[in-house]
Motif scaffolding. Structure first.
Motif, PDB file in Angstrom:
ATOM      1  N   UNK A  38       0.803  -1.223   0.000  1.00 33.76           N
ATOM      2  CA  UNK A  38       0.000   0.000   0.000  1.00 33.76           C
ATOM      3  C   UNK A  38       0.839   1.279   0.000  1.00 33.76           C
ATOM      4  N   UNK A  39       1.980   1.247   0.725  1.00 31.57           N
ATOM      5  CA  UNK A  39       2.844   2.419   0.726  1.00 31.57           C
ATOM      6  C   UNK A  39       3.417   2.669  -0.664  1.00 31.57           C
ATOM      7  N   UNK A  40       3.861   1.590  -1.321  1.00 40.09           N
ATOM      8  CA  UNK A  40       4.349   1.740  -2.686  1.00 40.09           C
ATOM      9  C   UNK A  40       3.271   2.265  -3.616  1.00 40.09           C
ATOM     10  N   UNK A  41       2.048   1.751  -3.456  1.00 42.60           N
ATOM     11  CA  UNK A  41       0.942   2.219  -4.292  1.00 42.60           C
ATOM     12  C   UNK A  41       0.683   3.708  -4.082  1.00 42.60           C
ATOM     13  N   UNK A  42       0.731   4.145  -2.827  1.00 41.20           N
ATOM     14  CA  UNK A  42       0.500   5.576  -2.559  1.00 41.20           C
ATOM     15  C   UNK A  42       1.571   6.424  -3.232  1.00 41.20           C
ATOM     16  N   UNK A  43       2.819   5.994  -3.148  1.00 34.61           N
ATOM     17  CA  UNK A  43       3.893   6.774  -3.755  1.00 34.61           C
ATOM     18  C   UNK A  43       3.817   6.772  -5.273  1.00 34.61           C
ATOM     19  N   UNK A  52       0.984   6.995  -6.665  1.00 38.17           N
ATOM     20  CA  UNK A  52      -0.194   7.802  -6.937  1.00 38.17           C
ATOM     21  C   UNK A  52      -1.452   7.011  -7.226  1.00 38.17           C
ATOM     22  N   UNK A  53      -1.514   5.772  -6.728  1.00 35.73           N
ATOM     23  CA  UNK A  53      -2.683   4.934  -6.989  1.00 35.73           C
ATOM     24  C   UNK A  53      -3.308   4.486  -5.666  1.00 35.73           C
ATOM     25  N   UNK A  54      -4.564   4.017  -5.692  1.00 38.64           N
ATOM     26  CA  UNK A  54      -5.268   3.662  -4.458  1.00 38.64           C
ATOM     27  C   UNK A  54      -4.704   2.411  -3.798  1.00 38.64           C
ATOM     28  N   UNK A  55      -5.223   2.139  -2.604  1.00 37.80           N
ATOM     29  CA  UNK A  55      -4.876   0.921  -1.882  1.00 37.80           C
ATOM     30  C   UNK A  55      -6.164   0.170  -1.558  1.00 37.80           C
ATOM     31  N   UNK A  56      -6.086  -1.095  -1.163  1.00 38.15           N
ATOM     32  CA  UNK A  56      -7.287  -1.808  -0.741  1.00 38.15           C
ATOM     33  C   UNK A  56      -7.671  -1.450   0.687  1.00 38.15           C
TER      34      UNK A  56
END
Length: 397
Positions: free
Chosen positions: A188-193, A195-199
């Motif tokens: 999730x941290x990688x997804x945030x960086x 610029x995309x959502x997380x579950x």
């Protein structure tokens, strides 16, 4: 001209590479150290909603971690869902508003959330609802951060979900804790960086009131939280990750309890891939929505052990085809995929496994994979249908 077998193997090898590339991108983005964020925006009114099924041993400590973070006007609501113990009495004694629900034919956390939200809608809905499982602990400042981010963004916000291993656990227990850390923090941290959502990951998530009427919460799905996140994303409210807010819960120590939990998670995850992936990809391409595309790619990333088994199997098949005189390029793609998967796992272990797993635990990987294999096969051949609560063995002082 390529034969049908060669085309099929090439396609399978390429499809297998997509989730591995997704994982590698998330892990690479998660590597830089996390800088403490500042609380931005105003603190909205909050209701903390705790769904509880036979949680008498854990509930009081959970409410204690919540009460210290509430301010005037906030509410604490516990849904005593199909309980056979005195969960409702403990909740009332702890100062919570209590919703007692008895419906043995509609079991599961989703139905409990629906009952709690209906109660809040009748008695005064706040600006933000924060959901906390009854066996979790909120770390200081979590509610302020979740609530402020949720109302500022107008989207659901998920906290870091820390699964704490129990001291004295087996190598398989530590490997499971590492895999959970990758799933609930690193990715999730990688997804945030990126610029995309997380579950939505089960506990410690905030929902702005503006999105509550957009989806149905009443569900007995095995992965009801992940399903809720997908429904919200499709409704235009893709969840956002807030690593500065933290919620923690112990991993089950016993083999039987851990097996039940993994079965529920992974059977539920694979069921969601089959049910939601086609729609997510369709809506993403139709609306040219990169967020939905990212949600679809993340969903299609199976558990680490499943991904490793799948990648290894494709490599064996393509190597066998090349050994029989067939084309080598499917094998090269499959071999590259296995190499990239190994790189992602090594980087994740270096960044997120410190203090949790040692390189000696690698020796336990074969037995860990053998235990997980029947779970994954069962998810494809005979998926679990009923929701079952996971019992946890607490670490005693």
């Amino acid at each position: 001209m390529m034969s049908f077998a060669e085309v099929t193997l090439s396609l399978v090898a390429c499809l297998c590479a997509i989730p591995v590339l997704t994982l590698l991108a998330e892990i690479l983005a998660s590597l830089p150290s996390l800088r403490p964020g500042h609380l931005a925006g105003r603190r909205p009114s909050v209701a903390v909603l705790i769904p509880a099924h036979d949680e008498r041993e854990d509930l009081d400590a959970t409410m204690t971690s919540v009460r210290g973070q509430l301010v005037d006007g906030d509410r604490l609501v516990v849904v005593a869902d199909n309980c056979r113990d005195d969960t409702a009495l403990i909740a009332e004694a702890g100062g919570a508003e209590v919703v007692v629900r008895h419906d043995p034919d509609r079991r599961g956390k989703g139905f409990a959330l629906d009952a709690g939200l209906r109660f809040l809608a009748r008695t005064g809905l706040p600006e933000v609802v924060v959901v906390v499982d009854a066996d979790c602990r909120l770390r200081p400042g979590a509610i302020d951060r979740l609530a402020a981010a949720s109302v500022a963004l107008g989207r659901p916000v998920q906290a870091s979900y820390l699964f704490t291993p129990v001291l004295g656990g087996s190598p398989a227990h530590r490997i499971g804790a590492f895999a959970a850390r990758v799933r609930t923090i690193a990715r999730p941290l990688g997804a945030r960086r990126l610029g995309v959502p997380c579950p939505i990951m089960g506990s410690g998530f905030a929902l702005p009131a503006t999105c509550l009427s957009k989806v149905s919460f009443a569900s007995g799905h095995l992965a009801e939280d992940k399903k809720l996140g997908l429904d919200l994303a499709l409704a235009g409210f893709a969840p956002h990750f807030c690593p500065e807010a933290e919620v923690e819960s112990p991993l089950p120590l016993g083999e039987a309890a851990r097996h039940r939990q993994q079965t529920r998670w992974e059977h539920g995850h694979i069921a969601l891939i089959k049910a939601y992936a086609p729609r997510l990809f369709r809506e993403a391409f139709r609306g040219r929505d990169l967020r939905l595309l990212a949600v679809a790619l993340d969903l299609c990333l199976p558990p680490l052990v499943g991904l490793a088994l799948m990648s290894g199997l494709v490599l064996l098949l393509t190597a066998g085809w090349a050994g029989l005189g067939g084309a080598e390029h499917p094998m090269l793609v499959a071999g590259g995929t296995v190499g990239l998967l190994c790189l992602a796992i090594v980087l994740a272990a270096w960044r997120w496994g410190q203090g949790l797993v040692s390189w000696r635990d690698v020796l336990a990987l074969p037995s860990f994979m053998l235990v997980k294999l029947p779970i994954l096969v069962g998810a494809l051949t005979k998926p679990q249908g009923d929701w079952i609560r996971t019992d946890r063995v607490r670490q005693r002082p």
